[in-house]
Write a protein that holds these residues in place. Sequence first.
Motif, PDB file in Angstrom:
ATOM      1  N   ALA A  43       0.773  -1.213  -0.054  1.00 23.40           N
ATOM      2  CA  ALA A  43       0.036  -0.015   0.283  1.00 23.40           C
ATOM      3  C   ALA A  43       0.834   1.307   0.077  1.00 23.40           C
ATOM      4  N   VAL A  44       1.808   1.200   0.833  1.00 25.75           N
ATOM      5  CA  VAL A  44       3.078   2.435   0.811  1.00 25.75           C
ATOM      6  C   VAL A  44       3.649   2.457  -0.654  1.00 25.75           C
ATOM      7  N   THR A  45       4.011   1.581  -0.947  1.00 19.21           N
ATOM      8  CA  THR A  45       4.633   1.461  -2.529  1.00 19.21           C
ATOM      9  C   THR A  45       3.685   1.953  -3.395  1.00 19.21           C
ATOM     10  N   PHE A  46       2.281   1.595  -3.411  1.00 21.95           N
ATOM     11  CA  PHE A  46       1.303   2.119  -4.502  1.00 21.95           C
ATOM     12  C   PHE A  46       0.976   3.703  -4.235  1.00 21.95           C
ATOM     13  N   LEU A  47       0.926   4.114  -2.811  1.00 22.06           N
ATOM     14  CA  LEU A  47       0.925   5.475  -2.668  1.00 22.06           C
ATOM     15  C   LEU A  47       2.123   6.303  -3.031  1.00 22.06           C
ATOM     16  N   GLU A  48       3.335   5.673  -2.966  1.00 22.40           N
ATOM     17  CA  GLU A  48       4.568   6.328  -3.594  1.00 22.40           C
ATOM     18  C   GLU A  48       4.369   6.502  -5.074  1.00 22.40           C
ATOM     19  N   GLN A  49       3.823   5.711  -5.833  1.00 30.33           N
ATOM     20  CA  GLN A  49       3.744   5.632  -7.356  1.00 30.33           C
ATOM     21  C   GLN A  49       2.630   6.620  -7.514  1.00 30.33           C
ATOM     22  N   LEU A  50       1.571   6.911  -6.777  1.00 32.39           N
ATOM     23  CA  LEU A  50       0.496   7.963  -7.012  1.00 32.39           C
ATOM     24  C   LEU A  50       1.232   9.196  -7.116  1.00 32.39           C
ATOM     25  N   THR A  51       1.838   9.393  -5.920  1.00 33.92           N
ATOM     26  CA  THR A  51       2.969  10.628  -5.551  1.00 33.92           C
ATOM     27  C   THR A  51       3.578  11.020  -6.720  1.00 33.92           C
ATOM     28  N   ILE A  52       4.210  10.009  -7.254  1.00 38.73           N
ATOM     29  CA  ILE A  52       5.111  10.320  -8.417  1.00 38.73           C
ATOM     30  C   ILE A  52       4.569  10.816  -9.813  1.00 38.73           C
ATOM     31  N   LYS A  53       3.024  10.068  -9.944  1.00 40.74           N
ATOM     32  CA  LYS A  53       2.468  10.397 -11.055  1.00 40.74           C
ATOM     33  C   LYS A  53       1.915  11.908 -10.777  1.00 40.74           C
ATOM     34  N   ARG A  54       1.526  12.310  -9.570  1.00 41.53           N
ATOM     35  CA  ARG A  54       1.034  13.413  -9.264  1.00 41.53           C
ATOM     36  C   ARG A  54       2.076  14.780  -9.742  1.00 41.53           C
ATOM     37  N   THR A  55       3.406  14.556  -9.140  1.00 44.03           N
ATOM     38  CA  THR A  55       4.405  15.254  -9.438  1.00 44.03           C
ATOM     39  C   THR A  55       4.778  15.578 -11.072  1.00 44.03           C
ATOM     40  N   THR A  56       4.553  14.440 -11.914  1.00 43.53           N
ATOM     41  CA  THR A  56       4.770  14.465 -13.111  1.00 43.53           C
ATOM     42  C   THR A  56       3.657  15.217 -13.627  1.00 43.53           C
ATOM     43  N   ILE A  57       2.275  15.158 -13.322  1.00 39.80           N
ATOM     44  CA  ILE A  57       1.426  15.930 -13.892  1.00 39.80           C
ATOM     45  C   ILE A  57       1.382  17.389 -13.595  1.00 39.80           C
ATOM     46  N   ALA A  58       2.023  17.692 -12.307  1.00 43.15           N
ATOM     47  CA  ALA A  58       2.212  18.937 -12.040  1.00 43.15           C
ATOM     48  C   ALA A  58       3.171  19.661 -12.685  1.00 43.15           C
ATOM     49  N   GLN A  59       4.359  18.821 -12.987  1.00 39.21           N
ATOM     50  CA  GLN A  59       5.664  19.405 -13.685  1.00 39.21           C
ATOM     51  C   GLN A  59       4.983  19.585 -15.253  1.00 39.21           C
ATOM     52  N   GLN A  60       4.170  18.932 -15.932  1.00 34.47           N
ATOM     53  CA  GLN A  60       3.572  19.039 -17.152  1.00 34.47           C
ATOM     54  C   GLN A  60       2.693  20.356 -17.320  1.00 34.47           C
ATOM     55  N   LEU A  61       2.039  20.682 -16.048  1.00 35.89           N
ATOM     56  CA  LEU A  61       1.237  21.967 -16.140  1.00 35.89           C
ATOM     57  C   LEU A  61       2.025  23.008 -16.307  1.00 35.89           C
ATOM     58  N   GLU A  62       3.341  23.059 -15.929  1.00 39.25           N
ATOM     59  CA  GLU A  62       4.212  24.255 -16.064  1.00 39.25           C
ATOM     60  C   GLU A  62       4.708  24.503 -17.673  1.00 39.25           C
ATOM     61  N   GLN A  63       4.647  23.481 -18.253  1.00 38.76           N
ATOM     62  CA  GLN A  63       5.253  23.211 -19.618  1.00 38.76           C
ATOM     63  C   GLN A  63       4.217  23.638 -20.866  1.00 38.76           C
ATOM     64  N   PRO A  64       5.084  24.543 -21.607  1.00 36.61           N
ATOM     65  CA  PRO A  64       4.111  25.316 -22.591  1.00 36.61           C
ATOM     66  C   PRO A  64       3.374  24.151 -23.343  1.00 36.61           C
ATOM     67  N   GLU A  65       4.305  23.093 -23.898  1.00 32.98           N
ATOM     68  CA  GLU A  65       3.865  22.311 -24.936  1.00 32.98           C
ATOM     69  C   GLU A  65       2.315  21.505 -24.319  1.00 32.98           C
ATOM     70  N   PHE A  66       2.109  21.654 -22.933  1.00 30.43           N
ATOM     71  CA  PHE A  66       0.871  20.923 -22.494  1.00 30.43           C
ATOM     72  C   PHE A  66      -0.246  21.994 -22.289  1.00 30.43           C
ATOM     73  N   GLN A  67       0.069  23.204 -22.711  1.00 30.79           N
ATOM     74  CA  GLN A  67      -0.814  24.299 -22.415  1.00 30.79           C
ATOM     75  C   GLN A  67      -2.327  23.938 -23.050  1.00 30.79           C
ATOM     76  N   SER A  68      -2.421  23.291 -24.188  1.00 26.98           N
ATOM     77  CA  SER A  68      -3.808  22.901 -24.804  1.00 26.98           C
ATOM     78  C   SER A  68      -4.525  22.077 -23.764  1.00 26.98           C
ATOM     79  N   ILE A  69      -4.037  21.131 -23.090  1.00 26.25           N
ATOM     80  CA  ILE A  69      -4.569  20.268 -22.136  1.00 26.25           C
ATOM     81  C   ILE A  69      -4.605  20.729 -20.722  1.00 26.25           C
ATOM     82  N   GLN A  70      -4.208  21.745 -20.536  1.00 27.21           N
ATOM     83  CA  GLN A  70      -4.433  22.268 -19.128  1.00 27.21           C
ATOM     84  C   GLN A  70      -5.383  22.149 -18.088  1.00 27.21           C
ATOM     85  N   GLN A  71      -6.743  22.278 -18.513  1.00 24.20           N
ATOM     86  CA  GLN A  71      -7.765  21.977 -17.755  1.00 24.20           C
ATOM     87  C   GLN A  71      -8.017  20.417 -17.751  1.00 24.20           C
ATOM     88  N   ILE A  72      -7.472  19.660 -18.508  1.00 21.52           N
ATOM     89  CA  ILE A  72      -7.446  17.940 -18.360  1.00 21.52           C
ATOM     90  C   ILE A  72      -6.452  17.645 -17.221  1.00 21.52           C
TER      91      ILE A  72
END
Length: 95
Positions: A26-55
């Motif tokens: 369960a802890v390992t799965f939670l760590e994976q979720l946290t990594i996914k969250r960090t990745t998506i948060a980084q994508q929000l800051e990148q201009p190439e993902f501007q078109s899907i920002q709301q998603i």
Amino acid sequence: MHRGEHRRGAREEMSRGPKTFRRGRAVTFLEQLTIKRTTIAQQLEQPEFQSIQQILIGELKALDMVINEFTQLFEIHADEIQGDEAKEQQNDKAN
């Protein structure tokens, strides 16, 4: 000691092991979720993902909800979760 008592005690001991194993998973799965969250948060800051920002914002909100519910359900505390930075610091110290 009666047979039933002996078996009951053994059964109780056996049930402790899987709980620990499941908690680790369960802890390992939670760590994976946290990594996914960090990745998506980084994508929000990148201009190439501007078109899907709301998603991406919707996905972040959904992940936050799942992470919060998961930590409450499994009673996982922040000190049980090691983020990437903590793992890197431990690896640096070991080397």
